[in-house]
Structure formats: C-alpha cells, structure tokens
Design a protein around this motif. Structure first.
Motif, PDB file in Angstrom:
ATOM      1  N   GLU A  90       0.970  -1.388  -0.007  1.00  0.00           N
ATOM      2  CA  GLU A  90       0.135  -0.046  -0.017  1.00  0.00           C
ATOM      3  C   GLU A  90       0.939   1.288  -0.010  1.00  0.00           C
ATOM      4  O   GLU A  90       0.431   2.336   0.517  1.00  0.00           O
ATOM      5  N   GLU A  91       2.132   1.209  -0.467  1.00  0.00           N
ATOM      6  CA  GLU A  91       2.899   2.241  -0.815  1.00  0.00           C
ATOM      7  C   GLU A  91       2.195   3.267  -1.892  1.00  0.00           C
ATOM      8  O   GLU A  91       2.180   2.564  -2.936  1.00  0.00           O
ATOM      9  N   LYS A  92       2.170   4.369  -1.884  1.00  0.00           N
ATOM     10  CA  LYS A  92       1.569   5.027  -2.837  1.00  0.00           C
ATOM     11  C   LYS A  92       2.841   5.482  -3.826  1.00  0.00           C
ATOM     12  O   LYS A  92       3.827   5.526  -3.621  1.00  0.00           O
ATOM     13  N   ARG A 140      -8.446   5.601  -2.963  1.00  0.00           N
ATOM     14  CA  ARG A 140      -7.266   4.706  -2.295  1.00  0.00           C
ATOM     15  C   ARG A 140      -6.415   4.137  -3.572  1.00  0.00           C
ATOM     16  O   ARG A 140      -5.746   3.187  -3.303  1.00  0.00           O
ATOM     17  N   GLU A 172       4.554   7.665  -6.599  1.00  0.00           N
ATOM     18  CA  GLU A 172       4.615   9.124  -6.998  1.00  0.00           C
ATOM     19  C   GLU A 172       5.158   9.376  -8.358  1.00  0.00           C
ATOM     20  O   GLU A 172       5.994   8.320  -8.688  1.00  0.00           O
ATOM     21  N   ALA A 183      -5.073   9.717  -6.634  1.00  0.00           N
ATOM     22  CA  ALA A 183      -5.803   9.510  -5.476  1.00  0.00           C
ATOM     23  C   ALA A 183      -5.886  10.999  -4.617  1.00  0.00           C
ATOM     24  O   ALA A 183      -7.338  11.308  -4.238  1.00  0.00           O
ATOM     25  N   ARG A 184      -5.005  11.875  -4.576  1.00  0.00           N
ATOM     26  CA  ARG A 184      -5.315  12.940  -4.048  1.00  0.00           C
ATOM     27  C   ARG A 184      -6.238  13.993  -4.892  1.00  0.00           C
ATOM     28  O   ARG A 184      -7.219  14.638  -4.377  1.00  0.00           O
ATOM     29  N   SER A 225      -3.412   3.445  -6.060  1.00  0.00           N
ATOM     30  CA  SER A 225      -2.100   3.441  -5.821  1.00  0.00           C
ATOM     31  C   SER A 225      -1.263   4.524  -6.413  1.00  0.00           C
ATOM     32  O   SER A 225      -0.235   4.813  -5.796  1.00  0.00           O
ATOM     33  N   TYR A 226      -1.874   5.172  -7.226  1.00  0.00           N
ATOM     34  CA  TYR A 226      -1.100   6.333  -7.831  1.00  0.00           C
ATOM     35  C   TYR A 226      -1.435   7.586  -7.080  1.00  0.00           C
ATOM     36  O   TYR A 226      -2.558   8.145  -7.116  1.00  0.00           O
ATOM     37  N   GLY A 227      -0.472   8.214  -6.377  1.00  0.00           N
ATOM     38  CA  GLY A 227      -0.725   9.396  -5.409  1.00  0.00           C
ATOM     39  C   GLY A 227      -1.357  10.499  -5.932  1.00  0.00           C
ATOM     40  O   GLY A 227      -2.368  10.864  -5.471  1.00  0.00           O
TER      41      GLY A 227
END
Lengths: 331, 97
Positions: free
Chosen positions: A30-32, A154, A34, A161-162, A156-158
């Motif tokens: 579950e590491e994003k 949620r 970046e 997701a943001r 995986s690509y930061g």
C-alpha cells in the motif's frame, strides 16, 4: 462527475520479471506510487488513459447540464447548477494535472479530445430535453460517479488519489442537489411527476452502463485490480449502486424501468435485467445521440478561445522581455 | 502544431488555509503569467473557503531530489536514534524533562 470503467487500454508491459515483482511488492504494501518513481510502462499507460478519460468526462459533462443554466426554474436552482457545473470544470483541471505528472502534455490531451480520438464517459452523449433531466443527472449520474470515485481515493497512484479526494469532497452536494430536484417534481403536479418518471426512464440504463462492461467482458480489469488502480470490479460497483438507489426511487414514488428488478434474499442484493450492451458499444464508438454535438461544442469553445490564449501568452512574453524577473510578493 | 514556445507554462499552487499555518501544496495549473496563475488558482482551488493566501511558482523553477537516491539521502536518518529524546535515560526522580 465521473469516468467510465476504463475504455480499451493496453496494460501490457515489457519490464523484467524482477522489476515487476519489486513494483508489485510496493503496491501490495500500500505504498503510494509518486510521479518520478520507477513504474511499469503498462501502469503508466493505463493511468494516462484512465485519468485522461476521466478528465475529459468532467469537461464534456459540463455540456448537458450547462444546457439548463439559463432556464433553471428559480434563482436558487440556478446558482446551485452554476456551482455544480463550475465544480465539474475544476474537477477536469485537477485530473488533467494528475495525468500530466505521468509525462503527457495538456495540449496533447486536449487535441485528442477535440479530434475525437480520446474517449469520455458514454453517459454524456445523452440529451437533456427537460428540467427533470438535471435532477436525474445529479441523482443517478453523480450517484454512480461517487460510487466509482470513492474507491479511487485509495488508488495506488498518489496524484490521482489526491485529486479524487478533492473531487469526492466537493461532489457530495451534487447528488443531493439532483435528488432534491427529483423530490420537488415527484411531489408536484401530476405533470411534474410524469416528468420525473420520464427522466428516470431515460437515465436509468445509461447510468448502469457508466460502470463499464460486465466483468466477464472487461479485459483490463484484472491487471488494474492487481496494480490497485481500481479496488472493485465493474459489476460489484454497479450492484452497490443499484442497492443504494432502488430505495431512493421508492421514496420518490417513482418506478425503476426494469421489470426484472427484484430483491434477492439469498444474495442480499437486487437482481436486475440485462443491460443493452449493443447500445453501450454504439455510444462509445461515437454513435450516441449527442456525440457529434458534444465534440462540436468543445471544438467551438476551443477555437473561439484561441485569441485569449494567444493574447495572454503574447502579453506574458512582452512583460518578461521588459522585466527579466517578475517579482512576486511571497509573504 | 504546438511548438515549445507556445505552450502555456505549468504552475504549482500553494495555499495557506488560515493565518498561523504554512502554505501547502494543493495542485497545479497552466497559465500564461503569474497574474493569471493567481486568478486561476483562486477559481480552481479556493471555491469553498480553502484559504486566505495563495502562492504560485513555475513548476520549471522547482528543483526536486531524485527518487532513485531516496535511500542514500534519507535512510541515514533512520539509525540516528540519538537525535531523539527517548535515546537518553533520565531517572524518573528528575521529573519531566
């Protein structure tokens, strides 16, 4: 508003087994991921395509509703609709920015939309002939969008997701706005109630199609799930949407236009009738009622805005020549 | 059709939610110059009272650390536990320190 389940992406990738395994391990922890992190080409390509389609959907999504801004029945309805359409524009911009972090340029994405090469959600190729359509879009289309977008928070690509977190936060008023319109119509005169029912009849099936092809047909789903770009399958999300929406229709006293719809005690979910996938495919291919109209409207807006973009750049260049470094007051 | 000269530059947007807090990165946008970037940032990122001050900076002016050097850059900090107060044993009798 929202993206379709991804339309036709190629998630194939050619990296070494070792690289892919290390990447998968990061995703599994579950590491994003970046923007400048190493990532498989297939992951990048899938995301560029999905986020791009999502962004285009937001932008094209302004058109069916924009159709009613000048004719909203009261000032209260008009300011709410204006705010909603403005939000959709903003959502498109957040999403374009997220896609740009993957190395695709805004100009390229814009060109692909305007030329008809890029896809956007099939739902926006349906017309909005009555005011009740604005209610139905908020209630059903935004409802389906929220169902899809909450798990994307949620992703995986930061950056994606943001962007989705912002979108979901802002979008919570959209569905309520639409349902309130439906409520007013459903409790109004016989004619108004008929208008509400007519809108539900026309928007129900296209809303179900928003979740994309059924799992047995959806070729890219597995890889997207593995990479945690998506968290639920198209059918799972569609089912959730139906289960949430049927009681809302009952409250309105409206009938969902599906004679096969019934509660299944065993699965604790609604069984529903067959979706017309031929219609879905035709709309995606460009043969929906409004495809040509939507592209024409986008091209017109782009062409008519050209002088503004050119003037702004010319002005910026002139000022830069006069004053080498613009001093900005950064408090 | 779009040569480099004609591309609208990218800006990073920072917003301070209220006085007493840092400006925080919220996203990015395209604009021809700083005045238009500030105007667009206001429209795109502060529609619901998200802040009372905006900074914009050209993305091309940001220097970023290389993610492939993340380990040599930042991991050495992990084993320097003597930089944290809990590394030092002080008897309870001394009281809060």
């Amino acid at each position: 508003m929202y993206s379709q389940g991804l339309i036709g992406a190629d998630s194939s990738t050619t990296e070494s087994e070792e690289f892919l395994k290390a990447f998968q391990a990061r995703v599994d922890r579950e590491e994003k991921i970046e923007p400048n992190d190493p990532m498989p080409e297939g992951y990048r390509r899938t995301l560029v395509r999905q986020i791009g389609q999502h962004a285009h959907s937001e932008i094209v999504g302004m058109l069916p509703e924009g159709n009613w801004i000048t004719r909203a029945p009261s000032l209260r309805r008009k300011i709410a609709l204006l705010a909603k359409v403005q939000d959709e524009g903003g959502h498109g911009l957040y999403l374009y920015s997220a896609a740009e972090t993957l190395g695709v340029s805004r100009e390229q994405m814009t060109e692909e939309l305007l030329s008809g090469k890029a896809k956007y959600s099939s739902i926006f190729n349906y017309p909005t002939p009555t005011w009740a359509d604005i209610g139905a879009i908020g209630w059903l289309v935004d409802g389906a969008a929220i169902m899809n977008q909450i798990p994307l928070c949620r992703c995986s690509y930061g950056p994606y997701a943001r962007a989705m977190i912002r979108v979901c936060k802002e979008e919570s008023f959209h569905q309520r706005q639409g349902y309130e319109i439906m409520m007013t119509l459903a409790k109004g005169s016989e004619e108004q109630k008929e208008m509400a029912q007519d809108a539900l009849n026309r928007w129900w099936w296209p809303s179900l199609m928003m979740f994309g092809p059924s799992d047995s047909e959806s070729t890219n789903s597995d890889q997207s799930m593995m990479w945690k770009i998506k968290r639920f399958s198209n059918d799972e999300l569609r089912q959730k949407f139906i289960t949430a929406t049927v009681p809302q229709a009952e409250y309105l006293g409206l009938t969902i236009p599906d004679p096969d719809l019934r509660w299944n005690e065993k699965t604790q979910a609604y069984d529903h009738g067959e979706i017309d996938w031929a219609e879905f495919k035709a709309v995606i291919k460009g043969d929906g009622q409004m495809n040509r109209d939507r592209l024409r409207a986008r091209n017109k807006a782009w062409d008519e805005g050209a002088w503004v973009r050119e003037a702004a750049l010319a002005h910026a260049r002139k000022r830069a020549d006069m004053k080498p470094i613009a001093q900005e007051a950064a408090e | 059709m779009t040569d480099k000269h004609d591309l609208t530059p990218l800006w990073e947007v920072f917003i301070r939610p209220r006085n007493g807090l840092h400006h925080r990165h919220v996203g990015s946008l395209h604009a021809a110059d700083s005045a238009l970037a500030l105007q667009s940032a206001r429209d795109v990122y502060t529609r619901r009272g998200e802040g009372n001050s905006i900074w914009v900076v050209r993305s091309s002016d940001i220097a970023a650390s290389d993610p492939s050097f993340a380990e040599p850059n930042f991991e050495p900090a992990d084993d320097k536990i003597y930089r944290h107060p809990t590394f030092y044993d002080i008897p309870d009798e001394v009281g809060h320190m």
